[in-house]
Design a protein around this motif. Sequence first.
Motif, PDB file in Angstrom:
ATOM      1  N   PHE A 132      40.271  34.117  54.377  1.00 34.83           N
ATOM      2  CA  PHE A 132      41.076  34.812  53.370  1.00 34.83           C
ATOM      3  C   PHE A 132      41.463  33.825  52.276  1.00 34.83           C
ATOM      4  O   PHE A 132      41.986  32.750  52.560  1.00 34.83           O
ATOM      5  CB  PHE A 132      42.328  35.418  54.009  1.00 34.83           C
ATOM      6  CG  PHE A 132      42.036  36.517  54.990  1.00 34.83           C
ATOM      7  CD1 PHE A 132      41.844  37.820  54.559  1.00 34.83           C
ATOM      8  CD2 PHE A 132      41.927  36.242  56.350  1.00 34.83           C
ATOM      9  CE1 PHE A 132      41.565  38.829  55.466  1.00 34.83           C
ATOM     10  CE2 PHE A 132      41.648  37.239  57.269  1.00 34.83           C
ATOM     11  CZ  PHE A 132      41.463  38.538  56.825  1.00 34.83           C
ATOM     12  N   LEU A 133      41.179  34.204  51.026  1.00 33.33           N
ATOM     13  CA  LEU A 133      41.542  33.389  49.872  1.00 33.33           C
ATOM     14  C   LEU A 133      42.610  34.128  49.083  1.00 33.33           C
ATOM     15  O   LEU A 133      42.449  35.321  48.771  1.00 33.33           O
ATOM     16  CB  LEU A 133      40.321  33.096  48.998  1.00 33.33           C
ATOM     17  CG  LEU A 133      39.235  32.278  49.698  1.00 33.33           C
ATOM     18  CD1 LEU A 133      38.100  33.181  50.161  1.00 33.33           C
ATOM     19  CD2 LEU A 133      38.701  31.177  48.798  1.00 33.33           C
ATOM     20  N   ILE A 134      43.696  33.440  48.761  1.00 32.28           N
ATOM     21  CA  ILE A 134      44.861  34.059  48.140  1.00 32.28           C
ATOM     22  C   ILE A 134      45.179  33.333  46.846  1.00 32.28           C
ATOM     23  O   ILE A 134      45.290  32.100  46.827  1.00 32.28           O
ATOM     24  CB  ILE A 134      46.087  34.017  49.088  1.00 32.28           C
ATOM     25  CG1 ILE A 134      45.746  34.630  50.451  1.00 32.28           C
ATOM     26  CG2 ILE A 134      47.261  34.747  48.448  1.00 32.28           C
ATOM     27  CD1 ILE A 134      45.353  33.627  51.516  1.00 32.28           C
ATOM     28  N   GLY A 135      45.327  34.091  45.753  1.00 38.05           N
ATOM     29  CA  GLY A 135      45.632  33.454  44.481  1.00 38.05           C
ATOM     30  C   GLY A 135      45.932  34.456  43.391  1.00 38.05           C
ATOM     31  O   GLY A 135      45.956  35.672  43.625  1.00 38.05           O
ATOM     32  N   TYR A 151      53.197  34.785  47.579  1.00 35.74           N
ATOM     33  CA  TYR A 151      52.072  34.504  48.474  1.00 35.74           C
ATOM     34  C   TYR A 151      52.474  34.899  49.896  1.00 35.74           C
ATOM     35  O   TYR A 151      53.527  34.479  50.381  1.00 35.74           O
ATOM     36  CB  TYR A 151      51.703  33.027  48.444  1.00 35.74           C
ATOM     37  CG  TYR A 151      50.887  32.593  47.245  1.00 35.74           C
ATOM     38  CD1 TYR A 151      49.548  32.244  47.382  1.00 35.74           C
ATOM     39  CD2 TYR A 151      51.464  32.518  45.978  1.00 35.74           C
ATOM     40  CE1 TYR A 151      48.798  31.830  46.292  1.00 35.74           C
ATOM     41  CE2 TYR A 151      50.732  32.104  44.875  1.00 35.74           C
ATOM     42  CZ  TYR A 151      49.392  31.764  45.038  1.00 35.74           C
ATOM     43  OH  TYR A 151      48.657  31.359  43.957  1.00 35.74           O
ATOM     44  N   PRO A 152      51.666  35.677  50.593  1.00 39.29           N
ATOM     45  CA  PRO A 152      52.017  36.098  51.955  1.00 39.29           C
ATOM     46  C   PRO A 152      51.881  34.944  52.944  1.00 39.29           C
ATOM     47  O   PRO A 152      51.090  34.019  52.749  1.00 39.29           O
ATOM     48  CB  PRO A 152      50.992  37.196  52.262  1.00 39.29           C
ATOM     49  CG  PRO A 152      49.795  36.814  51.439  1.00 39.29           C
ATOM     50  CD  PRO A 152      50.347  36.217  50.171  1.00 39.29           C
ATOM     51  N   ILE A 153      52.649  35.006  54.003  1.00 40.11           N
ATOM     52  CA  ILE A 153      52.509  34.049  55.102  1.00 40.11           C
ATOM     53  C   ILE A 153      51.265  34.418  55.909  1.00 40.11           C
ATOM     54  O   ILE A 153      50.993  35.599  56.151  1.00 40.11           O
ATOM     55  CB  ILE A 153      53.758  34.054  56.001  1.00 40.11           C
ATOM     56  CG1 ILE A 153      54.975  33.545  55.211  1.00 40.11           C
ATOM     57  CG2 ILE A 153      53.545  33.203  57.242  1.00 40.11           C
ATOM     58  CD1 ILE A 153      56.276  33.638  55.971  1.00 40.11           C
ATOM     59  N   ALA A 154      50.485  33.414  56.298  1.00 45.17           N
ATOM     60  CA  ALA A 154      49.286  33.665  57.108  1.00 45.17           C
ATOM     61  C   ALA A 154      49.682  34.314  58.431  1.00 45.17           C
ATOM     62  O   ALA A 154      50.585  33.838  59.121  1.00 45.17           O
ATOM     63  CB  ALA A 154      48.544  32.355  57.365  1.00 45.17           C
ATOM     64  N   GLU A 155      49.010  35.396  58.773  1.00 45.91           N
ATOM     65  CA  GLU A 155      49.371  36.142  59.975  1.00 45.91           C
ATOM     66  C   GLU A 155      48.357  35.993  61.110  1.00 45.91           C
ATOM     67  O   GLU A 155      48.723  36.071  62.278  1.00 45.91           O
ATOM     68  CB  GLU A 155      49.533  37.630  59.628  1.00 45.91           C
ATOM     69  CG  GLU A 155      50.709  37.900  58.686  1.00 45.91           C
ATOM     70  CD  GLU A 155      50.861  39.380  58.389  1.00 45.91           C
ATOM     71  OE1 GLU A 155      49.928  40.148  58.732  1.00 45.91           O
ATOM     72  OE2 GLU A 155      51.898  39.770  57.821  1.00 45.91           O
ATOM     73  N   ARG A 156      47.097  35.765  60.774  1.00 44.94           N
ATOM     74  CA  ARG A 156      46.062  35.713  61.815  1.00 44.94           C
ATOM     75  C   ARG A 156      45.729  34.265  62.159  1.00 44.94           C
ATOM     76  O   ARG A 156      45.193  33.515  61.335  1.00 44.94           O
ATOM     77  CB  ARG A 156      44.805  36.439  61.338  1.00 44.94           C
ATOM     78  CG  ARG A 156      44.954  37.953  61.339  1.00 44.94           C
ATOM     79  CD  ARG A 156      43.659  38.611  60.905  1.00 44.94           C
ATOM     80  NE  ARG A 156      42.498  38.118  61.659  1.00 44.94           N
ATOM     81  CZ  ARG A 156      41.247  38.495  61.427  1.00 44.94           C
ATOM     82  NH1 ARG A 156      40.999  39.393  60.470  1.00 44.94           N
ATOM     83  NH2 ARG A 156      40.253  38.002  62.140  1.00 44.94           N
ATOM     84  N   ASN A 157      46.018  33.861  63.358  1.00 44.52           N
ATOM     85  CA  ASN A 157      45.756  32.487  63.789  1.00 44.52           C
ATOM     86  C   ASN A 157      44.269  32.189  63.935  1.00 44.52           C
ATOM     87  O   ASN A 157      43.860  31.028  63.906  1.00 44.52           O
ATOM     88  CB  ASN A 157      46.465  32.207  65.117  1.00 44.52           C
ATOM     89  CG  ASN A 157      47.975  32.205  64.974  1.00 44.52           C
ATOM     90  OD1 ASN A 157      48.492  31.862  63.909  1.00 44.52           O
ATOM     91  ND2 ASN A 157      48.678  32.594  66.027  1.00 44.52           N
TER      92      ASN A 157
END
Length: 406
Positions: A132-135, A151-157
Amino acid sequence: MTSIRFIHTADLHLDSPFKGMTELPKERLKELRDSTFNAFDRLISYALKEQPDFIVIAGDVYDGEDRSLRAQQRFHDGMEKLNKAGIPVFLCHGNHDHLGGRWVRFDLPPNVRTFGNEVTEQHLQIRGQDVFLIGFSYPERHVTTSMIDTYPIAERNDAIHIGLLHGSIAGDSTHAVYAPFTKEQLVGKQYDYWALGHIHKRQFIHRDPYIVYPGNLQSRHRNERGIKGFYDVTLEKGSTDLSFIPASSIVFDEIHVSCQDIHHANELLLTCSQEIEKFRSLNGAGVCDLVLTEVSTEVSEMLNTSTIDEWLRLIRETEEEQEPFVWVSSIEVDERVIAMQEVNAVTHSVINLMNDWSMGEWKEVVSDVYQHTKGIRYLEPLNEQDLEDIKRKASSILMKEMAGME
């Protein structure tokens, strides 16, 4: 766990005008103005050869909001080559090439995914690994408010998260502050890598996770010294490996020339040529300041028989036929050694005091110049290299003045 490989670049500034370099011969000036394109071509050639999984560009593809047709055409052609090779590109626009500018638009090929003016998430799957790329892209030139909270917090480890952010650390007054953030805020998002842009000096802000400025692809003036390029990144959960890949077409830097044991003009000119040749063999083409060090009284007197401009002209003539070219933009004489032999204890104390000043104290000293309402538009923001130059010149002037009073 599957590893992925990508290129992280930023601040291409295609078609930079290189203001203030008009002394260069016409053909050399053309080489300089083509240098951002040549550095970009090196990036594309490397990607085609190495076949990374994707490329991220963290802002400022173009040098201005009114993107030139030439710059857009060259960027389009590079993206098309990557498209044919099956290499995706994830792109956000920064303060120089924001979405609010006016230009004749080129339609980019389908491999280029451009972030909009709000923070969004794009998904890619590489050999079964979710990425996942976030920007976001700047909607206008001045984004001075913090964007990091969106920016969302990463949820999937089990997935890899990469943040793209064109901005600067909050409170860092050495650069224009855009989309400010703190290191702690970035770490708190729990991403695996932060691909930053905006600051033209390559640096690691943090490791584990890596928070990285790759710097710009090609220097644009004397304050952007050294070899420029991009990072080749191999990433998996809990492991990151980065390789810096040089891309500079022309290197801006200083060349230090020791004047120790020099007694005659031809010896000085030969030594300068030898040091320039060393630079050329290491870096290729360049735009450099010559700094003469270990200057004795004898050499100082020899230099003073002619103007610095005459010495500069002679050195340029000596180098004008050499390839790749190295343009000597200035000659600086570091006379601290000879001056220190002649000044008194009071001068030593003042110089030592200046050497102990912090960056904040130096900024306060020069604030009258850098806060002048009419002059500030012509000055780049002060950085550490500027202050080192000011310190060196101030020490030299002080010592010469005090020596003359003895």
